[in-house]
Design an enzyme around this catalytic site. Structure first.
Site, PDB file in Angstrom:
ATOM      1  N   ILE A 114     -18.181   2.483  10.146  1.00  0.00           N
ATOM      2  CA  ILE A 114     -17.474   3.724  10.489  1.00  0.00           C
ATOM      3  C   ILE A 114     -16.805   4.293   9.246  1.00  0.00           C
ATOM      4  O   ILE A 114     -17.039   5.444   8.869  1.00  0.00           O
ATOM      5  CB  ILE A 114     -16.428   3.468  11.593  1.00  0.00           C
ATOM      6  CG1 ILE A 114     -17.120   3.012  12.883  1.00  0.00           C
ATOM      7  CG2 ILE A 114     -15.575   4.718  11.843  1.00  0.00           C
ATOM      8  CD1 ILE A 114     -16.174   2.501  13.943  1.00  0.00           C
ATOM      9  N   GLU A 141       0.860  -1.187   0.000  1.00  0.00           N
ATOM     10  CA  GLU A 141       0.000   0.000   0.000  1.00  0.00           C
ATOM     11  C   GLU A 141       0.897   1.238   0.000  1.00  0.00           C
ATOM     12  O   GLU A 141       1.511   1.564   1.010  1.00  0.00           O
ATOM     13  CB  GLU A 141      -0.946   0.012   1.201  1.00  0.00           C
ATOM     14  CG  GLU A 141      -1.957   1.149   1.104  1.00  0.00           C
ATOM     15  CD  GLU A 141      -2.962   1.175   2.231  1.00  0.00           C
ATOM     16  OE1 GLU A 141      -3.983   1.867   2.098  1.00  0.00           O
ATOM     17  OE2 GLU A 141      -2.726   0.518   3.267  1.00  0.00           O
ATOM     18  N   HIS A 176     -10.073   0.032  -0.424  1.00  0.00           N
ATOM     19  CA  HIS A 176     -11.049   0.526   0.567  1.00  0.00           C
ATOM     20  C   HIS A 176     -11.991   1.580  -0.032  1.00  0.00           C
ATOM     21  O   HIS A 176     -11.873   2.768   0.227  1.00  0.00           O
ATOM     22  CB  HIS A 176     -10.405   0.991   1.868  1.00  0.00           C
ATOM     23  CG  HIS A 176      -9.141   1.791   1.793  1.00  0.00           C
ATOM     24  ND1 HIS A 176      -9.006   2.929   1.034  1.00  0.00           N
ATOM     25  CD2 HIS A 176      -7.950   1.627   2.435  1.00  0.00           C
ATOM     26  CE1 HIS A 176      -7.800   3.430   1.189  1.00  0.00           C
ATOM     27  NE2 HIS A 176      -7.133   2.655   2.035  1.00  0.00           N
ATOM     28  N   ASP A 209      -8.359  -3.785   6.893  1.00  0.00           N
ATOM     29  CA  ASP A 209      -7.408  -2.671   6.968  1.00  0.00           C
ATOM     30  C   ASP A 209      -7.006  -2.436   8.423  1.00  0.00           C
ATOM     31  O   ASP A 209      -6.773  -1.303   8.849  1.00  0.00           O
ATOM     32  CB  ASP A 209      -8.007  -1.399   6.351  1.00  0.00           C
ATOM     33  CG  ASP A 209      -6.971  -0.301   6.091  1.00  0.00           C
ATOM     34  OD1 ASP A 209      -5.761  -0.616   6.115  1.00  0.00           O
ATOM     35  OD2 ASP A 209      -7.362   0.864   5.900  1.00  0.00           O
ATOM     36  N   ARG A 232     -20.975  15.912 -11.387  1.00  0.00           N
ATOM     37  CA  ARG A 232     -20.332  16.162 -12.679  1.00  0.00           C
ATOM     38  C   ARG A 232     -19.160  15.222 -12.942  1.00  0.00           C
ATOM     39  O   ARG A 232     -18.632  15.195 -14.046  1.00  0.00           O
ATOM     40  CB  ARG A 232     -19.867  17.629 -12.772  1.00  0.00           C
ATOM     41  CG  ARG A 232     -21.019  18.599 -13.010  1.00  0.00           C
ATOM     42  CD  ARG A 232     -20.522  20.001 -13.347  1.00  0.00           C
ATOM     43  NE  ARG A 232     -19.871  20.645 -12.214  1.00  0.00           N
ATOM     44  CZ  ARG A 232     -20.540  21.349 -11.282  1.00  0.00           C
ATOM     45  NH1 ARG A 232     -21.854  21.476 -11.367  1.00  0.00           N
ATOM     46  NH2 ARG A 232     -19.893  21.912 -10.284  1.00  0.00           N
TER      47      ARG A 232
END
Length: 393
Positions: free
Chosen positions: A258, A138, A224, A282, A235
């Site tokens: 959450i 990550e 996530h 996560d 738009r």
């Protein structure tokens, strides 16, 4: 637990196969593999006396969960870069039904990332522990304005040579990478996708039209969903809208109520269904521990028992247990038992190309099996044929 008996017969269970449900079935596990699956009333072979018999008492047998995005738990973090840290994480995860996971790094110095990658490369998964099946890198190739809890000072532009070095250090264990596609002209994404890496758009501000180009180059996942990215705008529907519309994409989801509100969870499910969602935690090192202050990538995170936040209030990972995320999704009126199995087991296995041995209950696959009640409370967890967790009677 991690006891050493490697042969089990589990009887009196409802078995959820990928395309079939067997009532009053039997599963035989030997040497870490699902050896046989018997239907009700099917004549069972005679097995040696060393096979342990488990009476499932009508429980449901489902495949073990695969957490494709987890930084830590039980006081340990992947970035600690020690065998003891990975042991601490892998030992506790079977209690929540997780039988395998991707050890997830964070944006940090090259030296610290390389230490974590070397550690995973040499780590040997232990009997009765959740199995590390690769790395989720990550960062650090992310968008600074959407860094979330990723340290700003270590963010970099996509770099093919650096990634290849890291992949070699990891012994080719990097299965997923989270990156911001807007910082790539296509070369980086194509290189990774062509090498079999699961490229996931995350910590990004990319717009919908750019995202379509990134998907054409090889992006196949969103990290996530809804977090560390723009929301849907009238738009420009952005990454979230891309996840809804582009069938090539699967999306991670932190279903703790959450990171994404229950109403948004339902809206996401109505647009994507169980085929394209991947439940993750996560989670950071504070999972399974008391409220307090903990480290995440060199930053202090305050945990209050429900959420983990930086000093400025930014969400910093979660303390979610994967079975709790499964139960949260199961509370949605559209979601059935078989749907959460797809989101927590089948889809993550397919996404990182380990479905040949994980993600479903089938003869010849790893014996990663959960026995759960109808509310998905974990009663037994088997990791590669070893009894790793047994709940209260």
């Amino acid at each position: 637990m991690g006891e050493q008996t490697a042969a089990y017969i589990i009887k009196n269970i409802t078995i959820f196969l990928e395309d079939e449900i067997i009532h009053n079935g039997i599963i035989v596990m030997e040497n870490g593999i699902i050896h046989r699956i018997y239907h009700a009333n099917e004549k069972i072979d005679k097995y040696p006396s060393q096979f342990k018999i488990v009476d499932g008492q009508g429980l449901n047998a489902v495949p073990g969960f695969i957490d494709g995005h987890i930084h830590g738990a039980n006081g340990a973090d992947v970035m600690d870069a020690t065998e003891e840290a990975l042991d601490a994480i892998a030992q506790v995860l079977p209690k929540e039904g997780t039988t395998s996971f991707l050890a997830t790094t964070i944006t940090q110095s090259e030296e610290n990332i390389e230490s974590a990658l070397r550690n995973v490369a040499t780590y040997q998964s232990k009997p009765g522990f959740a199995e590390i099946i690769g790395v989720h890198l990550e960062g650090p190739f992310i968008e600074a304005s959407k860094k979330g809890a990723q340290p700003l000072e270590h963010i970099q532009k996509p770099n093919v040579e650096l990634f290849d070095r890291w992949q070699a250090i990891s012994n080719h264990n990097i299965k997923t990478i989270t990156m911001a596609p807007e910082h790539d002209d296509g070369e980086f994404i194509r290189h990774l996708a062509n090498s079999g890496v699961n490229v996931s758009a995350g910590h990004t501000s990319i717009g919908f039209e750019e995202m379509k180009k990134a998907v054409a180059n090889g992006v196949r996942q969103v990290t996530h969903l809804c977090n560390a990215m723009p929301g849907i705008h009238h738009r420009d529907i952005g990454v979230v809208g891309a996840a809804f519309f582009l069938e090539e994409l699967r999306a991670e989801l932190i279903a703790d109520g959450i990171h994404v509100s229950p109403h948004m969870l339902r809206l996401i499910y109505q647009n994507m269904g169980s085929e394209r969602l991947i439940l993750i935690t996560d989670a950071m090192r504070a999972k399974c521990l008391q409220a307090g202050t903990y480290d995440l990538g060199g930053q202090m995170v305050q945990v209050d028992g429900e959420r983990a936040v930086l000093e400025d209030g930014t969400l910093a990972g979660s303390i979610l247990k994967l079975n709790e995320g499964v139960q949260q999704m199961l509370d949605l009126p559209e979601v059935q038992f078989k749907d959460v199995i797809k989101m927590a087991s089948i889809n993550p296995a397919k996404q990182i190309s380990v479905f040949d041995r994980k993600g479903s209950i089938a003869e010849g696959k790893d014996a990663d099996i959960l026995l759960v009640d109808d509310s998905f409370s974990i009663k037994y967890t088997f990791c590669r044929g070893q009894l790793a967790y047994k709940g209260e009677e």
